[in-house]
Design an enzyme around this catalytic site. Structure first.
Site, PDB file in Angstrom:
ATOM      1  N   HIS B  41     -57.391 -23.282  71.722  1.00  0.00           N
ATOM      2  CA  HIS B  41     -57.819 -23.374  70.188  1.00  0.00           C
ATOM      3  C   HIS B  41     -58.058 -24.658  70.050  1.00  0.00           C
ATOM      4  CE1 HIS B  41     -57.925 -19.048  69.535  1.00  0.00           C
ATOM      5  NE2 HIS B  41     -58.694 -19.349  68.381  1.00  0.00           N
ATOM      6  N   LYS B 106     -51.436 -10.286  66.595  1.00  0.00           N
ATOM      7  CA  LYS B 106     -50.478  -9.475  65.966  1.00  0.00           C
ATOM      8  C   LYS B 106     -49.865 -10.406  64.815  1.00  0.00           C
ATOM      9  CE  LYS B 106     -46.495 -11.013  68.958  1.00  0.00           C
ATOM     10  NZ  LYS B 106     -45.391 -11.686  68.186  1.00  0.00           N
TER      11      LYS B 106
END
Lengths: 292, 177
Positions: B41, B106
């Site tokens: 990222h 999650k």
């Protein structure tokens, strides 16, 4: 004196460590599998039950297909008891001098195990974030004990649950009530992040660096094994009940099953302090040991 | 009832199906998704800052927050469960703004990500953490497409079939956590 000493090759240590790493990452310990199964029987919510079913299926697939239970095969943590009458030799058969390095032998085992077992290499430099490429260095806690044997306990500690762990220095007056308050707040705040159902390891006492070590070692006790200190058993049961009353549930999506067990280890501390470490372990509580 | 969806989400129908998802819906996702976690990222955002092209088309794409274990012989990939999503919260809004349709991970997301989902009509799916071997059985192909030096954090293009997900945060501000 030297006659009483036993010699063990560093290669034997490395091989045992490699096998331990692979085995522990493929097979869920029996006590954890049983605790998950019991939790599944008690769980009533459809979402929570569905997640616990997935975890049971996952353990079966992992074992049957030789795949790691979790993609985070952890930082390799070792608790090692080295008999003081055991010498480590560099040569395969004890030749080459008894000056083998236990730390190097364990790290070599990690290197081999994580490569041969197709385990993820999850260790990097804290600033550059460059991966070391072989999951070393391991975190090794070494203790000298009487005798001629070597006991190596391994745990694959995932980053997600470790990130949710905390150390605090409470005032002695806060006592058990303060400990409960801190733990409950921590578990509530952690929510779904550490992959609940979790196991909570508590280190109480010692000092700033000993408390978390106690907490981590507490996590190695089997869930069905009572605390060796009888006075701590009620406390563990009380806190387990309170944590499950939070309703965090599997994956933080609600339900009865937030925690499979609370495991406490204590040590005497300074009269001014009440150190508390909360080491959170995910449901994939992978650990194992070998005696050489 | 489980809804079947296919990534990437490009057509008007795909995008409206995404908008119609509600928190708590069970989804079986098929098609092509991309892995990216912390280090990837940082690089993706670095490329955007320099105005350079990303290694994959963000429009309608689904990013899976994941770093798999190495592929054993005969398998496309090893175990492949989700990592914790909040660590990608500071990167996600910029990607949703530029066409990202879905992220998969999650744990809960922060306010800025929820706002970005409402603005873009995107969605955040939760996969079951620690069900990595189970999820591996839904991955049919894997191709390394960027940042090989990142090892497990490299970007993989995955072809998935019936990948089991829950809608955790929807485009209406609904949040399962």
């Amino acid at each position: 004196m030297m006659n009483n000493c036993r010699t063990l090759s560093v290669n034997a240590v490395s091989e045992a460590v490699a096998a331990l790493c692979v085995e522990a990452n493929l097979h869920l310990p029996k006590d954890v599998a049983t605790a998950l199964e019991l939790a599944r029987q008690r769980e009533t919510g459809a979402l929570a039950s569905g997640i616990l079913d997935q975890l049971a299926a996952n353990a079966q697939i992992a074992a049957a297909q030789c795949l790691p239970l979790c993609q985070d095969t952890g930082l390799a943590v070792f608790f090692v008891e080295l008999g003081r009458d055991l010498r480590l030799a560099n040569g395969a058969d004890g030749a080459g001098g008894a000056d083998g390095d236990i730390y190097a032998a364990i790290n070599e085992g990690v290197r081999r195990g994580y490569a041969e077992g197709f385990l993820r290499k999850s260790v990097c430099d804290p600033f550059s974030r460059a991966n070391t490429g072989d999951n070393t260095p391991a975190v090794i806690h070494l203790r000298l004990v009487p005798g001629r044997s070597l006991r190596i306990v391994y745990m694959a500690k995932g980053g997600g649950s470790e990130n949710m762990s905390r150390v605090t220095m409470l005032a002695p007056a806060e006592g058990w009530e303060g400990i409960k308050r801190f733990v409950l707040e921590r578990v509530r705040e952690a929510g779904g992040n550490p992959c609940p159902p979790i196991i909570v390891g508590l280190g109480i006492g010692g000092n700033f660096e000993l408390a978390p070590l106690l907490a981590k070692e507490a996590l190695l006790r089997c869930l069905d094994e009572p605390n060796p200190q009888p006075d701590l058993r009620d406390k563990e049961a009380e806190l387990l009940e309170l944590i499950n009353d939070l309703g965090v549930g599997p994956m933080g999506l609600g339900g009865r099953t937030t925690c499979l067990g609370v495991l406490i280890k204590t040590a005497p501390c300074h009269i001014a302090s009440l150190p508390l470490a909360v080491n959170i372990q995910c449901h994939s509580a992978r650990h194992g040991e070998v005696l050489l | 009832m489980k809804k079947r969806l296919t990534a990437p989400f490009l057509s008007a129908d795909d995008l409206s199906a995404l908008r119609d998802l509600r928190t708590g819906d069970s989804v079986l996702l098929s098609g092509v998704i991309y892995t990216a976690r912390d280090a990837a990222h940082q690089r993706l955002l670095g490329l955007l800052a320099k105005g350079e092209a990303l290694p994959f088309d963000l429009r309608g794409a689904a990013i899976y927050y994941c770093g798999p274990t190495p592929a054993p012989p005969g398998r496309p990939v090893g175990s492949i469960g989700p990592t914790t999503s909040y660590r990608m919260d500071s990167f996600a809004p910029a990607l949703y703004e530029r066409g990202l349709a879905a992220s998969i991970g999650k744990g809960p997301r922060g306010a800025a990500v929820k706002e970005a989902l409402c603005q873009s009509g995107g969605v955040y799916f939760a996969a079951t953490g620690g069900a990595a071997a189970l999820l591996a059985s839904c991955v049919k192909e894997a191709k390394l497409i960027a940042f090989p030096d990142l090892g497990p954090e490299a970007v993989y293009e995955l072809k998935v079939e019936d990948f089991p997900l829950l809608v955790a945060t929807d485009a209406q501000g609904g949040d399962l956590y």
